[in-house]
Write a protein that holds these residues in place. Structure first.
Motif, short mmCIF file in Angstrom:
data_model
loop_
_atom_site.label_atom_id
_atom_site.label_comp_id
_atom_site.label_asym_id
_atom_site.label_seq_id
_atom_site.Cartn_x
_atom_site.Cartn_y
_atom_site.Cartn_z
N ASP A 1 3.52 -28.38 12.36
CA ASP A 1 1.62 -29.16 12.20
C ASP A 1 1.16 -27.05 12.08
N GLY A 2 0.17 -27.00 10.75
CA GLY A 2 -0.39 -26.01 10.85
C GLY A 2 0.17 -25.22 10.40
N ALA A 3 1.82 -24.98 9.39
CA ALA A 3 2.26 -24.34 8.25
C ALA A 3 2.90 -25.04 7.85
N ASP A 4 4.00 -25.04 6.67
CA ASP A 4 5.48 -24.55 6.41
C ASP A 4 6.31 -23.86 6.41
N GLY B 1 -2.39 -26.72 6.32
CA GLY B 1 -3.98 -27.23 6.92
C GLY B 1 -5.70 -27.57 5.39
N ASP B 2 -6.03 -28.47 6.12
CA ASP B 2 -6.91 -29.16 5.26
C ASP B 2 -8.43 -28.10 5.01
N PRO C 1 -11.12 -24.72 5.51
CA PRO C 1 -11.30 -23.12 4.28
C PRO C 1 -10.16 -22.08 4.96
N LEU C 2 -9.51 -22.20 5.64
CA LEU C 2 -8.56 -20.93 5.73
C LEU C 2 -7.77 -21.04 5.68
N HIS C 3 -6.82 -20.37 4.63
CA HIS C 3 -5.61 -20.66 4.34
C HIS C 3 -4.52 -19.54 4.63
N TRP C 4 -3.29 -19.39 4.50
CA TRP C 4 -2.69 -18.33 4.77
C TRP C 4 -1.42 -18.16 4.78
N ILE C 5 -0.74 -16.89 4.30
CA ILE C 5 0.34 -17.15 4.00
C ILE C 5 1.36 -15.85 4.75
#
Length: 225
Positions: A80-83, A130-131, A133-137
Motif C-alpha cells: 500500500d503506497g509503494a512498489d 498512490g493517486d 499529487p506527490l510521487h517519489w522514487i
C-alpha cells in the motif's frame, strides 16, 4: 557459444616467386645455403597448400572462441503506497581470439587476445503508487566488474613462441543511492527534485610489470525541474 575459424582458416596458394624468394632470403640470413631443396623444405614449414574455395590468403589458423552467458532475476513486491523492486544479474564472458597480421601465405605476425570478465549488478528501489499529487522514487544500486586479459604476439610461427605484449587486470566497485520527488502543483505545473550519489573504485594492475593504478571517484548529482 561461438567457435569458428574467423574466416581465415586457409589461403589460396601457388608456389609463386615471392614466397620462394623470402624463404631463400631467410635461409641466407641465418647462414644456410639456399638450395631448391632447402628452400622447399622451409617453404613447406611455413606454407601448406590449401585448395578450398573462398579461402583467404592468411597462413595462420585464426580462430574466434567465445563463451558468454548471464542470468538475471527481477522481483516486485506491491504494498500500500509503494512498489518495491529488486533486480539481480550476473554475466560472464571468456573469449579467445587469434589472427594473422601479416596477410601473407607464410607465418608472419600472429596476434592472440585472451580475455576473462564478469559483472554482478544489484538494484533495489521503491516507487510510490498512490493517486495523490506527490510521487517519489528511492533506491540504491551496486555493480562489481572484473577483467583479466592481454595480448600476445608471435613472429614466424611455429619457430617463434607467443610473447606477451601487454595485459591488464582490474576490479571495479560502484555503488549509488538515488531519490526523486515529483509534486503536481497544478494540472499544468509539476515540480521535480532529485539527486544521485555515486562512489566508484577501480583497482587496475598492468602485467607483467605489476604497476598499479588505483582510482577512486565520488560525486553527488542534484537536479531540479
Amino acid at each position: 557459444n561461438k567457435d569458428d575459424d574467423s574466416g581465415n582458416g586457409g589461403y589460396s596458394y601457388t608456389p609463386d616467386w615471392g614466397v620462394a624468394a623470402l624463404s631463400s632470403f631467410f635461409l641466407s640470413a641465418i647462414g644456410v645455403t639456399a638450395t631448391p631443396a632447402s628452400t622447399q623444405a622451409l617453404l613447406g614449414s611455413f606454407a601448406v597448400p590449401v585448395t578450398e574455395k573462398f579461402a583467404t590468403r592468411q597462413r595462420s589458423d585464426g580462430f574466434v572462441k567465445l563463451k558468454d552467458w548471464g542470468v538475471s532475476a527481477t522481483a516486485v513486491l506491491s504494498l500500500d503506497g509503494a512498489d518495491i523492486t529488486s533486480i539481480t544479474s550476473y554475466r560472464k564472458n571468456e573469449s579467445d581470439f587469434m589472427t594473422e597480421g601479416g596477410f601473407e601465405p607464410w607465418h608472419a605476425y600472429s596476434f592472440r587476445v585472451q580475455i576473462k570478465k564478469n559483472t554482478f549488478y544489484q538494484e533495489l528501489r521503491a516507487v510510490s503508487n498512490g493517486d495523490g499529487p506527490l510521487h517519489w522514487i528511492a533506491g540504491a544500486s551496486y555493480l562489481r566488474a572484473e577483467f583479466d586479459g592481454g595480448l600476445a604476439s608471435n613472429f614466424l610461427a611455429p619457430v617463434g613462441p607467443f610473447v606477451p605484449a601487454g595485459a591488464t587486470k582490474y576490479v571495479v566497485n560502484n555503488w549509488s543511492a538515488f531519490a526523486q520527488l515529483n509534486y503536481d502543483v497544478t494540472d499544468n505545473l509539476n515540480l521535480m527534485v532529485g539527486g544521485r550519489f555515486i562512489d566508484e573504485t577501480n583497482n587496475a594492475v598492468f602485467k607483467p610489470t605489476g604497476v598499479k593504478y588505483p582510482l577512486h571517484e565520488s560525486k553527488f548529482l542534484p537536479s531540479a525541474t
